[in-house]
Design an enzyme around this catalytic site. Structure first.
Site, PDB file in Angstrom:
ATOM      1  N   GLY A 239       0.843  -1.189   0.000  1.00  0.00           N
ATOM      2  CA  GLY A 239       0.000   0.000   0.000  1.00  0.00           C
ATOM      3  C   GLY A 239       0.873   1.232   0.000  1.00  0.00           C
ATOM      4  O   GLY A 239       1.786   1.360   0.828  1.00  0.00           O
ATOM      5  N   ALA A 240       0.619   2.159  -0.929  1.00  0.00           N
ATOM      6  CA  ALA A 240       1.484   3.332  -1.060  1.00  0.00           C
ATOM      7  C   ALA A 240       1.594   4.110   0.242  1.00  0.00           C
ATOM      8  O   ALA A 240       2.687   4.521   0.645  1.00  0.00           O
ATOM      9  CB  ALA A 240       0.966   4.229  -2.182  1.00  0.00           C
TER      10      ALA A 240
ATOM     11  N   ASN B 185       3.597   2.081   2.779  1.00  0.00           N
ATOM     12  CA  ASN B 185       4.993   2.015   2.341  1.00  0.00           C
ATOM     13  C   ASN B 185       5.733   3.323   2.636  1.00  0.00           C
ATOM     14  O   ASN B 185       6.870   3.312   3.117  1.00  0.00           O
ATOM     15  CB  ASN B 185       5.071   1.724   0.840  1.00  0.00           C
ATOM     16  CG  ASN B 185       4.564   0.355   0.466  1.00  0.00           C
ATOM     17  OD1 ASN B 185       4.382  -0.512   1.312  1.00  0.00           O
ATOM     18  ND2 ASN B 185       4.320   0.149  -0.825  1.00  0.00           N
TER      19      ASN B 185
ATOM     20  N   ALA C 294      15.232   5.520 -12.493  1.00  0.00           N
ATOM     21  CA  ALA C 294      16.688   5.413 -12.415  1.00  0.00           C
ATOM     22  C   ALA C 294      17.392   6.714 -12.762  1.00  0.00           C
ATOM     23  O   ALA C 294      18.581   6.881 -12.470  1.00  0.00           O
ATOM     24  CB  ALA C 294      17.174   4.295 -13.330  1.00  0.00           C
TER      25      ALA C 294
ATOM     26  N   ASP D 114       7.440   5.260  -3.449  1.00  0.00           N
ATOM     27  CA  ASP D 114       7.061   5.400  -2.040  1.00  0.00           C
ATOM     28  C   ASP D 114       8.299   5.591  -1.168  1.00  0.00           C
ATOM     29  O   ASP D 114       8.280   6.365  -0.206  1.00  0.00           O
ATOM     30  CB  ASP D 114       6.295   4.162  -1.566  1.00  0.00           C
ATOM     31  CG  ASP D 114       5.045   3.889  -2.388  1.00  0.00           C
ATOM     32  OD1 ASP D 114       4.479   4.855  -2.943  1.00  0.00           O
ATOM     33  OD2 ASP D 114       4.646   2.715  -2.470  1.00  0.00           O
TER      34      ASP D 114
END
Length: 311
Positions: free
Chosen positions: A49-50, A53, A237, A269
């Protein structure tokens, strides 16, 4: 007793995250899925869960007082509370009597570490203003809202209630838009109207493009920072952009992961949690973005969206 002044008050350093607490089923497979037959995979069930997290990464990044408010089913309440406490996060979880805990199936191609989500929102979007208590903000220096709350009427009303309470108390609010797909469904203008008063917007490049209507990430970040005082756009990235007052003030590079990337779930997150922890500790936005990028680089080396629990 001394009558000497006690000195300036220490600003509150707590972080309250209001958002989603989810059970993640992560299936790691190599190469394309084989339709109408079997595809070999390594499958694990992990907490996610965002919102949760972000809270866990903030705690791992040094924030000593992290709380998360969310709604879960009774089926997994005890499990999620236990794991949040083990991650040094205080759970403020509401048990839903009529819906199960939200579940996300994350399909991760091990060749690229990219992932595709299948989402059952379950109890998450049933959170409502009735679940809010202004006392949740006691000792809090920042409120963070997961954008997933904005995609249903009840949970959006809760997010607006929490935001108004924080602004009334002089507490800055941050927001992660959460999902380009759900943003497109809701409509960007509705989302932006609901985000009125937010101090820091933390989108990824796709979300920034949708919300700004500008194709390039630099232009999108700059445009959004004319509406929000602080914008940090994550670029995977490639790091992150920080924009203030209508211009990009920094492009922050992401360090190379210490080990090979295995799962990009939760990298954004991790950025958000470390970014907010750094701001609460007194860092400026560019320094905070550097902390966020370092956390994101660590996140892709573990399966699931949270940092490993401490030994």
């Amino acid at each position: 007793m001394s009558d000497a002044p006690s000195g300036p008050a220490v600003p509150p350093r707590g972080l309250l995250v209001v958002g989603d607490v989810v059970t993640d089923v992560v299936a790691r497979h190599r190469g394309p899925l084989a339709p109408a037959t079997d595809t070999a995979a390594e499958i694990r069930t992990v907490p996610g869960g965002a919102g949760a997290n972000v809270a866990c990464w903030a705690a791992r990044s040094g924030c000593a007082d992290v709380r998360v408010l969310g709604r879960v089913g009774r089926d997994a309440l005890a499990w999620h509370e236990r794991l949040l406490r083990q991650a040094d996060v205080r759970p403020l979880l509401v048990a839903d009597p009529g819906a199960p805990t939200a579940t996300v199936v994350s399909l991760v191609d091990t060749a690229t570490a990219e992932r595709t989500f299948l989402t059952d929102s379950g109890a998450v979007l049933r959170i409502s203003p009735a679940d809010w208590d202004p006392a949740f903000l006691d000792g809090v220096g920042r409120l963070h809202l997961s954008g997933y709350l904005f995609f249903a009427d009840a949970s959006r009303a809760l997010a607006l209630t929490a935001c108004r309470s924080a602004l009334k108390a002089g507490i800055p609010v941050s927001l992660d838009p959460a999902s380009a797909g759900f943003l497109a469904e809701l409509g960007t203008e509705r989302f932006l109207a609901a985000a009125d008063g937010v101090e820091a917007l933390l989108p990824n490049a796709d979300e920034a493009r949708l919300l700004s209507g500008v194709a390039g990430p630099e232009g999108a970040a700059a445009a959004l920072s004319r509406r929000f005082p602080l914008v940090a756009v994550t670029l995977g990235a490639a790091g992150a952009l920080v924009a203030v007052g209508g211009e990009v003030v920094a492009r922050v590079a992401a360090p190379a992961p210490d080990t090979a990337a295995v799962d990009s779930t939760g990298a954004g997150d991790a950025f958000t949690g470390a970014f907010l922890a750094a701001l609460l500790a007194g860092a400026g936005p560019v320094e905070a973005a550097g902390a966020g990028c370092r956390a994101g680089a660590r996140a892709v080396t573990v399966v699931g969206g949270r940092p490993p629990l401490r030994d």
